[in-house]
Write a protein that holds these residues in place. Structure first.
Motif, PDB file in Angstrom:
ATOM      1  N   GLY A  94     -17.250  67.761  14.119  1.00  0.00           N
ATOM      2  CA  GLY A  94     -18.564  67.944  14.529  1.00  0.00           C
ATOM      3  C   GLY A  94     -18.631  69.141  16.182  1.00  0.00           C
ATOM      4  O   GLY A  94     -18.940  68.786  16.588  1.00  0.00           O
ATOM      5  N   VAL A  95     -17.417  69.481  15.779  1.00  0.00           N
ATOM      6  CA  VAL A  95     -17.079  70.939  17.162  1.00  0.00           C
ATOM      7  C   VAL A  95     -18.089  71.508  16.634  1.00  0.00           C
ATOM      8  O   VAL A  95     -18.707  72.144  17.695  1.00  0.00           O
ATOM      9  N   ASP A  96     -18.754  72.273  16.243  1.00  0.00           N
ATOM     10  CA  ASP A  96     -19.793  72.819  15.955  1.00  0.00           C
ATOM     11  C   ASP A  96     -20.839  72.369  16.043  1.00  0.00           C
ATOM     12  O   ASP A  96     -21.398  72.970  17.026  1.00  0.00           O
ATOM     13  N   LEU A  97     -21.533  71.130  16.386  1.00  0.00           N
ATOM     14  CA  LEU A  97     -22.294  70.605  16.732  1.00  0.00           C
ATOM     15  C   LEU A  97     -22.382  70.868  18.626  1.00  0.00           C
ATOM     16  O   LEU A  97     -23.252  71.069  19.430  1.00  0.00           O
ATOM     17  N   ALA A  98     -21.323  70.473  19.005  1.00  0.00           N
ATOM     18  CA  ALA A  98     -20.764  70.221  20.458  1.00  0.00           C
ATOM     19  C   ALA A  98     -20.967  71.943  20.842  1.00  0.00           C
ATOM     20  O   ALA A  98     -21.835  72.671  21.316  1.00  0.00           O
ATOM     21  N   PHE A  99     -20.619  73.451  19.670  1.00  0.00           N
ATOM     22  CA  PHE A  99     -20.436  74.439  20.637  1.00  0.00           C
ATOM     23  C   PHE A  99     -21.718  74.731  20.651  1.00  0.00           C
ATOM     24  O   PHE A  99     -22.644  75.700  21.153  1.00  0.00           O
ATOM     25  N   THR A 100     -22.815  74.333  18.964  1.00  0.00           N
ATOM     26  CA  THR A 100     -24.256  74.654  19.435  1.00  0.00           C
ATOM     27  C   THR A 100     -25.313  74.458  20.709  1.00  0.00           C
ATOM     28  O   THR A 100     -26.025  74.710  21.312  1.00  0.00           O
ATOM     29  N   ALA A 101     -24.627  72.924  20.778  1.00  0.00           N
ATOM     30  CA  ALA A 101     -25.071  71.842  22.205  1.00  0.00           C
ATOM     31  C   ALA A 101     -24.915  72.834  22.968  1.00  0.00           C
ATOM     32  O   ALA A 101     -24.917  72.536  24.423  1.00  0.00           O
ATOM     33  N   LEU A 102     -23.596  73.287  23.191  1.00  0.00           N
ATOM     34  CA  LEU A 102     -22.989  74.388  24.464  1.00  0.00           C
ATOM     35  C   LEU A 102     -24.336  74.919  25.115  1.00  0.00           C
ATOM     36  O   LEU A 102     -24.552  76.175  25.961  1.00  0.00           O
ATOM     37  N   LYS A 103     -24.292  76.236  23.645  1.00  0.00           N
ATOM     38  CA  LYS A 103     -25.430  77.225  23.384  1.00  0.00           C
ATOM     39  C   LYS A 103     -26.585  77.223  24.335  1.00  0.00           C
ATOM     40  O   LYS A 103     -27.135  78.200  24.818  1.00  0.00           O
ATOM     41  N   ASN A 104     -27.384  75.991  23.529  1.00  0.00           N
ATOM     42  CA  ASN A 104     -28.215  75.361  23.997  1.00  0.00           C
ATOM     43  C   ASN A 104     -28.588  75.123  25.276  1.00  0.00           C
ATOM     44  O   ASN A 104     -29.718  74.347  26.044  1.00  0.00           O
ATOM     45  N   MET A 105     -27.336  75.401  26.187  1.00  0.00           N
ATOM     46  CA  MET A 105     -27.310  74.962  27.728  1.00  0.00           C
ATOM     47  C   MET A 105     -27.538  76.340  28.837  1.00  0.00           C
ATOM     48  O   MET A 105     -27.044  75.733  30.085  1.00  0.00           O
ATOM     49  N   LYS A 106     -27.897  76.618  28.512  1.00  0.00           N
ATOM     50  CA  LYS A 106     -28.075  77.885  28.962  1.00  0.00           C
ATOM     51  C   LYS A 106     -28.182  78.325  31.059  1.00  0.00           C
ATOM     52  O   LYS A 106     -27.906  78.333  31.510  1.00  0.00           O
ATOM     53  N   ARG A 107     -29.663  77.394  30.716  1.00  0.00           N
ATOM     54  CA  ARG A 107     -29.699  76.717  32.108  1.00  0.00           C
ATOM     55  C   ARG A 107     -29.699  75.737  33.266  1.00  0.00           C
ATOM     56  O   ARG A 107     -29.613  75.821  33.859  1.00  0.00           O
TER      57      ARG A 107
END
Ligand code: GLC
Length: 473
Positions: free
Chosen positions: A310-323
């Motif tokens: 699920g590293v793809d999911l981890a990456f998407t999560a991090l991308k969504n933590m901009k703020r």
């Protein structure tokens, strides 16, 4: 008088000779832990057999006499070697089908089938040539599972001794490719099995069918393989075998993974000197080129770059933590697409995220010692070792509630757990972690709880022993 149980333990890889993944960790430790259980009443003579892959690193190999196994009208030569590892007898099986295929696992399914079918056949002949008779054949995953099938078909031969078969299931979806023709060429017939038709020619299902005991690498996974979601088309069959199926949690090497003596760390620490852990975070930040700041949450992904993890999911999560204010480090190699995605993430957040796309055991240890949280959003996880190592080092796991992750991480006691395979569920779990992290006392309790856990192999080895005993009675 003491009773001896002889166990021939087969694996595709074992640390320190050759290691690609978690199977190598397990096969590198479990056979020795089992031998260590020997006492006055029972002696466990476990011996390990590995393929002599071209990349194997082993010293003091003594060649055994050459032998061969019949195939069609001719024969295939077997070059076997023996050595010992801290008292554990280890045998390597070499020969053309193994030499012909350089990597432990290749992308060429046909070559892998040839290699591992040959290995399994030859390993079943080995005992004759070392004057030693196993009571139990213990195979691991699809690579070595045909040994159990051959063992069973042998058992049908008149006068053959009953040798029990155990298989440990580390990863059900990997079943190997069609070996019908290969088996036939070795003179092994395909039996009438109660497997689904598509599975009757695949190594793993044949091994499961032929085994007396099936062990999943965690109780959670043992339950999951009985469901449609995780059972990979074999759940009906496995439900029929429910009585012989159990789950035994893997351990970790508590001696090697010990932050109080780990040589990879410049600052060692333990529960008694817990405050020193903080220095590791700053050293890590500096090493990675991140701002040295004890207060910014430092997240880690230490994993094979693989969709299972699920590293793809981890990456998407991090991308969504901009703020959100955080730092992250990604360590591992694997699928080129996922490696690329990690690089993109670093480009997108150059002062927040570092992608270290390599295999680096020392850096991994420094991350376990320095990061606040490790992310493991696996799609499925038979056991998982990183979450246990992380806890041992006071790095708090954020995991999806599957398999061994669910069994080892207790919500709000040792880590954070989420259910849904969606990046926002992971983001919520990370945020819950970050909130707790602002309460130093609470956070330290989580860390200490994890560090105090006993993930040693001994208890698991005892469970395996019970299974052996029940089979050789
Ligand atoms: C496989 C599984 C992993 C497990 C390991 C050792 O790699 O994917 O969950 O920890 O085997 O059993």
């Amino acid at each position: 008088m003491s009773k001896t149980i002889n166990v021939l333990f087969l694996a595709a890889e074992a640390d320190p000779f050759i290691k690609v993944g978690g199977l190598g960790d397990v096969a590198g430790v479990l056979p020795r832990e089992l031998r260590a259980l020997s006492n006055d009443e029972i002696k466990l003579d476990v011996r390990l057999v590995l393929p002599y892959h071209p990349a194997v690193k082993a010293e003091n190999l003594r060649p055994l006499d050459l032998f061969s196994i019949p195939r069609g009208d001719s024969e295939v030569g077997v070059e076997a070697f023996e050595t010992t590892l801290n008292g554990l007898p280890v045998y390597f099986i070499g020969g053309e089908p193994i030499r012909a295929n350089g990597s432990v696992y290749s992308l060429d399914a046909a070559k892998d089938s040839e290699k591992y079918a040959f290995f399994s056949m030859a390993a079943m002949e080995l005992p004759k040539h070392i004057n030693w008779q196993p009571d139990v054949i213990h195979a691991n995953d699809w690579h070595t599972s045909l040994s159990l099938y051959v063992n069973l078909t042998k058992r049908w031969e008149a006068g053959a001794k009953h040798v029990a078969g155990v298989i440990t299931l580390h990863n059900l979806p990997f079943m190997g490719a069609d070996v019908g023709a290969i088996l036939e060429s070795y003179g092994v017939k395909l039996a009438q099995t109660d497997l689904p038709e598509w599975a009757r020619v695949l190594p793993l299902p044949l091994g499961l069918w032929a085994s007396d005991a099936i062990v999943a690498v965690s109780p959670g996974y043992a339950g999951e393989v009985l469901t449609e979601e995780f059972g990979c088309g074999l759940y009906d069959f496995l439900n029929l075998r429910k009585e012989s199926l159990s789950g035994i949690l893997n351990g970790i090497d508590m001696v090697s993974f010990d932050p109080s003596v780990d040589k990879a760390l410049s600052v060692n620490y333990s529960l008694d000197t817990f405050n020193r852990r903080a220095e590791n975070k700053e050293l890590l930040q500096e090493k990675l080129g991140l701002v040295r700041d004890p207060n910014v949450p430092l997240l880690a992904v230490i994993s094979r770059m693989d969709v299972q993890k699920g590293v793809d999911l981890a990456f998407t999560a991090l991308k969504n933590m901009k703020r959100i204010n955080f730092q992250a480090v990604i360590l591992g190699t694997g699928d080129p697409k996922l490696e690329e995605a990690a690089r993109e993430l670093q480009t997108l957040f150059p002062d927040k995220i570092k992608a270290e796309l390599k295999f680096d055991a020392n850096l991994a240890r420094q991350i376990y010692a320095g990061a606040d949280m490790i992310l493991m959003p696996s799609r499925y996880e038979p056991c998982g070792l990183a979450q246990m190592i992380a806890m041992r080092y006071g790095c708090v796991p954020v995991v999806r509630s599957v398999g061994g992750l669910k069994d080892t991480v207790k919500p709000n006691e040792t880590g954070f757990v989420f259910e849904k395979m969606h990046h926002m569920s992971l983001v919520s779990a990370i945020k819950a972690g970050m909130k707790t992290l602002t309460d130093r006392e609470k956070w330290e309790t989580l860390q200490r709880n994890g560090m105090a856990k006993d993930f040693s192999w001994e208890a698991s080895a005892r469970e395996y022993l019970k299974i052996y005993q029940s089979l050789v009675k």
